[in-house]
Design a protein around this motif. Structure first.
Motif, mmCIF file in Angstrom:
data_model
loop_
_atom_site.group_PDB
_atom_site.id
_atom_site.type_symbol
_atom_site.label_atom_id
_atom_site.label_comp_id
_atom_site.label_asym_id
_atom_site.label_seq_id
_atom_site.Cartn_x
_atom_site.Cartn_y
_atom_site.Cartn_z
ATOM 1 N N SER A 30 0.854 -1.187 0.000
ATOM 2 C CA SER A 30 0.000 0.000 0.000
ATOM 3 C C SER A 30 0.892 1.241 0.000
ATOM 4 N N PHE A 31 0.310 2.348 -0.403
ATOM 5 C CA PHE A 31 1.017 3.623 -0.454
ATOM 6 C C PHE A 31 0.213 4.664 0.316
ATOM 7 N N GLY A 32 0.900 5.600 0.971
ATOM 8 C CA GLY A 32 0.222 6.636 1.738
ATOM 9 C C GLY A 32 -0.119 6.164 3.134
ATOM 10 N N ARG A 33 -0.767 7.064 3.883
ATOM 11 C CA ARG A 33 -1.121 6.754 5.265
ATOM 12 C C ARG A 33 -2.527 7.231 5.574
ATOM 13 N N GLY A 34 -3.083 6.617 6.620
ATOM 14 C CA GLY A 34 -4.381 7.038 7.113
ATOM 15 C C GLY A 34 -5.448 6.995 6.042
ATOM 16 N N THR A 35 -6.236 8.079 5.954
ATOM 17 C CA THR A 35 -7.324 8.129 4.987
ATOM 18 C C THR A 35 -6.828 8.228 3.549
ATOM 19 N N ARG A 36 -5.549 8.514 3.391
ATOM 20 C CA ARG A 36 -4.983 8.606 2.040
ATOM 21 C C ARG A 36 -4.295 7.319 1.594
#
Length: 273
Positions: A30-36
């Motif tokens: 996966s890429f990004g964090r949290g809601t992104r």
């Protein structure tokens, strides 16, 4: 010329005692964090037997290239594991769609590059590089620079550079996608002949169903992102095979079957969530 309609091979079971050369288990990225956070891949399981040529097809954005970059050690998985079983300190070589060769180096220096990194003595490295240039029909341009070459010749340089280091696994990310149809067919046939001779374990990413059927021992179909393996097919042709399998009725039937498997996934990828 051989028979334009080669006899299909009788399906045989894979040897159960062969330990996989490459294995992925519950692999995700996966890429990004949290809601992104964007989930790009998996969970995905995959194995390649020694000497096997496996092609992966799937819609754009399904994580095919992400998988290859994890295999090459260029990305880390978010979870799960990908392992490569080799005896070599440089087990894998990767070939990119955009050639990945150096414009400021001659053709010979490009092909020798991996050997220089391995500190192979110059005389031995030159000899091996020239051998691969000869195999790829490039010996006459050994002193030329990539800017003077056609796209097909540059991709031959990239293939020669990858194989000169004698990798145990070859990773190919849509290497012929930028070429015209005629040249692409020629290079498919050259790669088919080459890999059947070397028996290098190969993981090959492509959008072309025809390419996958011509080249592959197995064709794996990935879902829309996050990509998972949703189907596996074995082209029903003996090895060694040639590009003449393209005219066989079994070829057309398998291509249609693969497209039916892919059609819904391509539509899913095209419609925003």
């Amino acid at each position: 010329m051989g028979d334009p309609h080669p006899t299909p091979a009788t399906p045989t079971a894979a040897a159960p005692t062969a330990r996989p050369k490459l294995r992925a288990e519950a692999l995700t990225r996966s890429f990004g964090r949290g809601t992104r956070t964007r989930f790009a891949l998996g969970p995905l399981d995959l194995s390649l037997a020694p000497g096997e040529f496996v092609c992966i097809v799937g819609p754009s954005g399904c994580g095919k290239s992400t998988l290859l970059r994890i295999a090459a050690g260029l990305l880390r998985p978010s979870s799960g594991e990908l392992s490569i079983r080799t005896a070599s300190p440089r087990p894998a070589a990767m070939i990119f769609q955009d050639y990945g060769i150096y414009d400021w180096k001659t053709v010979l220096a490009n092909v020798r590059f991996g050997l220089d990194v391995q500190r192979v003595p110059r005389k031995k490295a030159d000899a091996r590089a020239r051998d691969w240039l000869a195999r790829m029909g490039l010996l006459d341009v050994a002193g030329a620079y990539p800017a003077t070459l056609s796209g097909g010749m540059r991709q031959r340089v990239a293939i020669a550079r990858a194989l000169a280091v004698e990798p145990e696994i070859l990773l190919m990310d849509e290497p012929f996608a930028a070429l015209d149809a005629q040249l692409r067919t020629i290079l498919q046939d050259e790669l088919l002949d080459l890999t059947q001779t070397t028996r290098t374990t190969t993981l090959f990413i492509t959008h072309s169903l025809e390419e996958a059927i011509v080249l592959g021992d197995r064709v794996l179909v990935m879902s829309a992102g996050p990509g998972r393996i949703i189907a596996e097919r074995r082209p029903p042709f003996h090895r060694p095979r040639t590009g003449e399998v393209r005219s066989a009725p079994e070829f057309t039937a398998l291509k249609s079957e693969l497209w039916e498997l892919l059609r819904g996934e391509v539509r899913r990828e095209a419609v925003p969530a």
